[in-house]
Scaffold this motif. Structure first.
Motif, PDB file in Angstrom:
ATOM      1  N   SER A 161       0.806  -1.219   0.000  1.00 34.20           N
ATOM      2  CA  SER A 161       0.000   0.000   0.000  1.00 34.20           C
ATOM      3  C   SER A 161       0.838   1.267   0.000  1.00 34.20           C
ATOM      4  N   SER A 162       2.129   1.157   0.346  1.00 37.57           N
ATOM      5  CA  SER A 162       2.999   2.331   0.341  1.00 37.57           C
ATOM      6  C   SER A 162       4.458   1.874   0.356  1.00 37.57           C
ATOM      7  N   ILE A 187       7.647  -1.658   1.841  1.00 41.38           N
ATOM      8  CA  ILE A 187       8.910  -2.145   1.277  1.00 41.38           C
ATOM      9  C   ILE A 187      10.058  -1.895   2.249  1.00 41.38           C
ATOM     10  N   LEU A 188      10.093  -0.706   2.831  1.00 39.44           N
ATOM     11  CA  LEU A 188      11.170  -0.369   3.766  1.00 39.44           C
ATOM     12  C   LEU A 188      11.125  -1.272   4.997  1.00 39.44           C
ATOM     13  N   GLN A 189       9.926  -1.576   5.484  1.00 44.15           N
ATOM     14  CA  GLN A 189       9.810  -2.484   6.622  1.00 44.15           C
ATOM     15  C   GLN A 189      10.356  -3.864   6.275  1.00 44.15           C
ATOM     16  N   THR A 190      10.033  -4.338   5.071  1.00 46.65           N
ATOM     17  CA  THR A 190      10.526  -5.650   4.638  1.00 46.65           C
ATOM     18  C   THR A 190      12.043  -5.640   4.526  1.00 46.65           C
ATOM     19  N   GLN A 191      12.606  -4.560   3.991  1.00 50.24           N
ATOM     20  CA  GLN A 191      14.065  -4.445   3.878  1.00 50.24           C
ATOM     21  C   GLN A 191      14.721  -4.526   5.253  1.00 50.24           C
ATOM     22  N   GLU A 192      14.140  -3.850   6.231  1.00 52.64           N
ATOM     23  CA  GLU A 192      14.707  -3.873   7.581  1.00 52.64           C
ATOM     24  C   GLU A 192      14.649  -5.273   8.184  1.00 52.64           C
ATOM     25  N   ALA A 236       7.649  -5.545  -5.416  1.00 53.35           N
ATOM     26  CA  ALA A 236       6.365  -5.052  -4.906  1.00 53.35           C
ATOM     27  C   ALA A 236       5.244  -5.540  -5.816  1.00 53.35           C
ATOM     28  N   LYS A 237       4.303  -6.284  -5.261  1.00 54.76           N
ATOM     29  CA  LYS A 237       3.156  -6.753  -6.044  1.00 54.76           C
ATOM     30  C   LYS A 237       2.089  -5.654  -6.062  1.00 54.76           C
ATOM     31  N   ILE A 238       1.769  -5.188  -7.241  1.00 52.05           N
ATOM     32  CA  ILE A 238       0.784  -4.119  -7.389  1.00 52.05           C
ATOM     33  C   ILE A 238      -0.581  -4.778  -7.563  1.00 52.05           C
ATOM     34  N   GLU A 239      -1.407  -4.697  -6.501  1.00 47.77           N
ATOM     35  CA  GLU A 239      -2.674  -5.422  -6.476  1.00 47.77           C
ATOM     36  C   GLU A 239      -3.847  -4.562  -6.022  1.00 47.77           C
ATOM     37  N   ARG A 240      -3.576  -3.343  -5.570  1.00 50.28           N
ATOM     38  CA  ARG A 240      -4.624  -2.520  -4.988  1.00 50.28           C
ATOM     39  C   ARG A 240      -5.013  -1.384  -5.922  1.00 50.28           C
ATOM     40  N   ALA A 241      -6.322  -1.198  -6.104  1.00 49.18           N
ATOM     41  CA  ALA A 241      -6.814  -0.147  -6.994  1.00 49.18           C
ATOM     42  C   ALA A 241      -6.384   1.232  -6.511  1.00 49.18           C
ATOM     43  N   GLU A 242      -6.383   1.458  -5.209  1.00 43.37           N
ATOM     44  CA  GLU A 242      -6.035   2.772  -4.681  1.00 43.37           C
ATOM     45  C   GLU A 242      -4.565   3.115  -4.914  1.00 43.37           C
ATOM     46  N   VAL A 243      -3.706   2.090  -5.075  1.00 41.61           N
ATOM     47  CA  VAL A 243      -2.290   2.334  -5.348  1.00 41.61           C
ATOM     48  C   VAL A 243      -2.090   2.838  -6.776  1.00 41.61           C
ATOM     49  N   GLU A 257       1.717   9.470  -6.770  1.00 47.51           N
ATOM     50  CA  GLU A 257       2.776   9.683  -5.789  1.00 47.51           C
ATOM     51  C   GLU A 257       3.060   8.410  -4.999  1.00 47.51           C
ATOM     52  N   ILE A 258       1.999   7.721  -4.562  1.00 46.21           N
ATOM     53  CA  ILE A 258       2.180   6.472  -3.815  1.00 46.21           C
ATOM     54  C   ILE A 258       2.812   5.414  -4.709  1.00 46.21           C
ATOM     55  N   LEU A 259       2.332   5.298  -5.938  1.00 49.00           N
ATOM     56  CA  LEU A 259       2.865   4.301  -6.865  1.00 49.00           C
ATOM     57  C   LEU A 259       4.340   4.534  -7.142  1.00 49.00           C
ATOM     58  N   ASN A 260       4.723   5.763  -7.427  1.00 50.16           N
ATOM     59  CA  ASN A 260       6.129   6.071  -7.695  1.00 50.16           C
ATOM     60  C   ASN A 260       7.002   5.779  -6.482  1.00 50.16           C
ATOM     61  N   GLY A 261       6.486   6.064  -5.288  1.00 50.85           N
ATOM     62  CA  GLY A 261       7.251   5.778  -4.080  1.00 50.85           C
ATOM     63  C   GLY A 261       7.495   4.293  -3.901  1.00 50.85           C
ATOM     64  N   ILE A 262       6.485   3.481  -4.193  1.00 51.41           N
ATOM     65  CA  ILE A 262       6.629   2.028  -4.101  1.00 51.41           C
ATOM     66  C   ILE A 262       7.664   1.527  -5.103  1.00 51.41           C
TER      67      ILE A 262
END
Length: 482
Positions: A200-201, A205-210, A223-230, A235-240
């Motif tokens: 979702s953001s 990804i950063l949490q998984t990296q840690e 990152a699996k893109i599965e959510r319509a809101e993403v 801005e959220i998509l580019n950040g992911i």
């Protein structure tokens, strides 16, 4: 005699009961699988670790670098179980999603749910999608503990099927307690890539990296893109995308949320956006689903694979086709043939969108210059990239070309990651084993002996002034093959 022809688009194949034996893994590698996906929605960590060992063993025997992708389950929102395992929903009939029902108490009138927050996120007239959209419910009334619906599209509904809302918006953390436990077990599996579901953001990804760093694992995160809101929020998509090694166009749940009519445009945009941002991209879900039971694909499935290839995807993925299908080897062969057919088209071998771009490092400038030179100098038959981290061949693979990019490294972990990059052929080559003056001739000899180039051809060579230092690529040469 002609040089070897290599498929540029990579194939990701899911391991399951139909493909987990050592013999079948060997056959799939021979057929052309580049990355194997371990689906953590099924099986135990011990089972996945055993399969990973078989993959590494058979890869060594085949003399190929094959990647392993650990795909975390994520917060798949599911209904609970029915007493008789399945029911038949009839159009126009009432049906209740009841948070107070137990896990094995579902019947023709209602079923339980493992998502306690559902009542907070739906309103009257929302459309809920069950079993990847095959069945549809319209919300009539929402109470604190139940959602009363009317069946819009009926059919057979089995236990534990997924539920989505048309348009998205059912929020849940990307990393569940199961995912957190599975991540801890990855130290024994040592995958090259880890896929995070329902991102979702960028924070997911950063949490998984840690968490991966805590267990000493340097895996590339997909990152699996599965959510319509993403996909609706640039801005959220580019950040992911920026936070990840790459993205997966997960067309199952994404298609359910946005609708199939919108999905093709979103797929094309995601592929283009990921490549422009120097990230890899996998196109997934139902690419050759008819081959679960049939030995030949439909023409529509061949076109689906070909279109993704023409759009520039790095990899195309097989799910149930190889996990539980009857013809795992045949489906890999069919997908490979479809990709090769698309790659013969001129549009798949040229690219112009970076000609106006300013480069941010000598490494990027060399990578882009090499592809431009290769595309415009007819005698060049390939690009030999001496690499430590794999970043230079990754950058090269963002531009379309009909020529192979040989990622030459002495690091197995780098070579396994390059298995996912379009057009990159990972090969073990330890340049530090030779005197500096001999590296160029030894590289040519290596490619000549492998049948990748012929005498009289030319190759482009990229390397760093300081051998063995990541990120130091700053030299490009055109070398004759003699």
């Amino acid at each position: 005699m002609t040089p070897k022809i290599n498929r540029r688009t990579k194939i990701v194949a899911t391991i399951g009961p139909g493909s987990e034996s050592e013999d079948m893994i060997a056959r799939l590698i021979t057929a052309g699988v580049d990355v194997f996906r371990l689906n953590f929605s099924h099986g135990t960590a011990e089972q996945h670790a055993a399969v990973a060992q078989r993959i590494r063993k058979q890869s060594r025997i085949a003399g190929r670098y094959v990647g392993i992708l650990a795909d975390l389950q994520g917060p798949k929102i599911r209904i609970s179980k029915f007493r008789d395992d399945a029911i038949e929903l009839t159009e126009g009939a009432p049906f209740r999603l009841d948070l107070n029902l137990g896990d094995d108490e579902g019947d023709q009138r209602s079923v339980g749910l493992d998502y306690r927050e559902l009542c907070d996120f739906v309103v009257q007239d929302d459309i809920l999608l069950l079993d990847d959209g095959r069945l549809r419910l319209r919300v009539d009334q929402v109470t604190p503990s139940a959602v009363d619906c009317t069946v819009v599209i009926g059919g057979k509904l089995s236990s534990r099927k997924g539920i989505n809302r048309l348009g998205g918006g059912l929020a849940a953390p990307a990393l569940t307690s199961k995912d957190l436990n599975d991540i801890k077990e990855l130290s024994t599996i040592k995958p090259d890539f880890v896929a995070v579901s329902f991102v979702s953001s960028a924070d997911d990804i950063l949490q998984t990296q840690e968490l991966l760093a805590e267990i000493g694992l340097e895996a590339g995160i997909i990152a699996k893109i599965e959510r319509a809101e993403v996909v609706a929020d640039e801005e959220i998509l580019n950040g992911i995308i920026r936070a990840s090694l790459g993205v997966m166009v997960a067309r199952g749940d994404l298609g359910v949320e946005v609708g199939d009519a919108q999905l093709i445009g979103i797929q094309k945009e995601l592929i283009s956006r990921a490549r422009k941002m120097d990230r890899v991209v996998i196109t997934a879900t139902q690419m050759m689903e008819s081959m679960i039971d049939n030995s030949m694909p439909t023409r529509a499935e061949v076109f689906d694979v070909a279109n993704a290839v023409l759009d520039g995807t790095d990899a195309v993925m097989l799910s149930a086709e190889t996990a539980v299908g009857k013809y795992p080897v045949e489906v890999v062969t069919a997908m490979s043939d479809a990709a090769l057919g698309a790659e013969r088209q001129a549009v798949a071998r040229t690219s112009r969108y970076r000609l106006e771009r300013q480069f941010s490092s000598p490494q990027e400038a060399i990578a882009m210059a090499a592809i431009y030179a290769a595309n415009h100098y007819a005698n060049v038959r390939g690009i030999a990239c001496l690499t430590e981290s794999g970043s230079t061949p990754l950058l090269m693979s963002r531009l379309s070309s009909g020529l192979p990019i040989f990622g030459l490294s002495a690091k197995p972990e780098t070579l396994q990651k390059l298995a996912l990059c379009r057009g990159v052929i990972p090969k073990f080559f330890d340049a530090r084993a030779f005197e500096e003056i001999d590296v160029e001739s030894r590289t040519i000899e290596f490619l000549l002996d492998g049948g990748y180039v012929l005498k009289g051809d030319s190759i482009l060579l990229t390397k760093g002034t300081v051998m063995g230092e990541p990120g130091s690529t700053n030299i490009m040469k055109v070398l004759p093959v003699q």
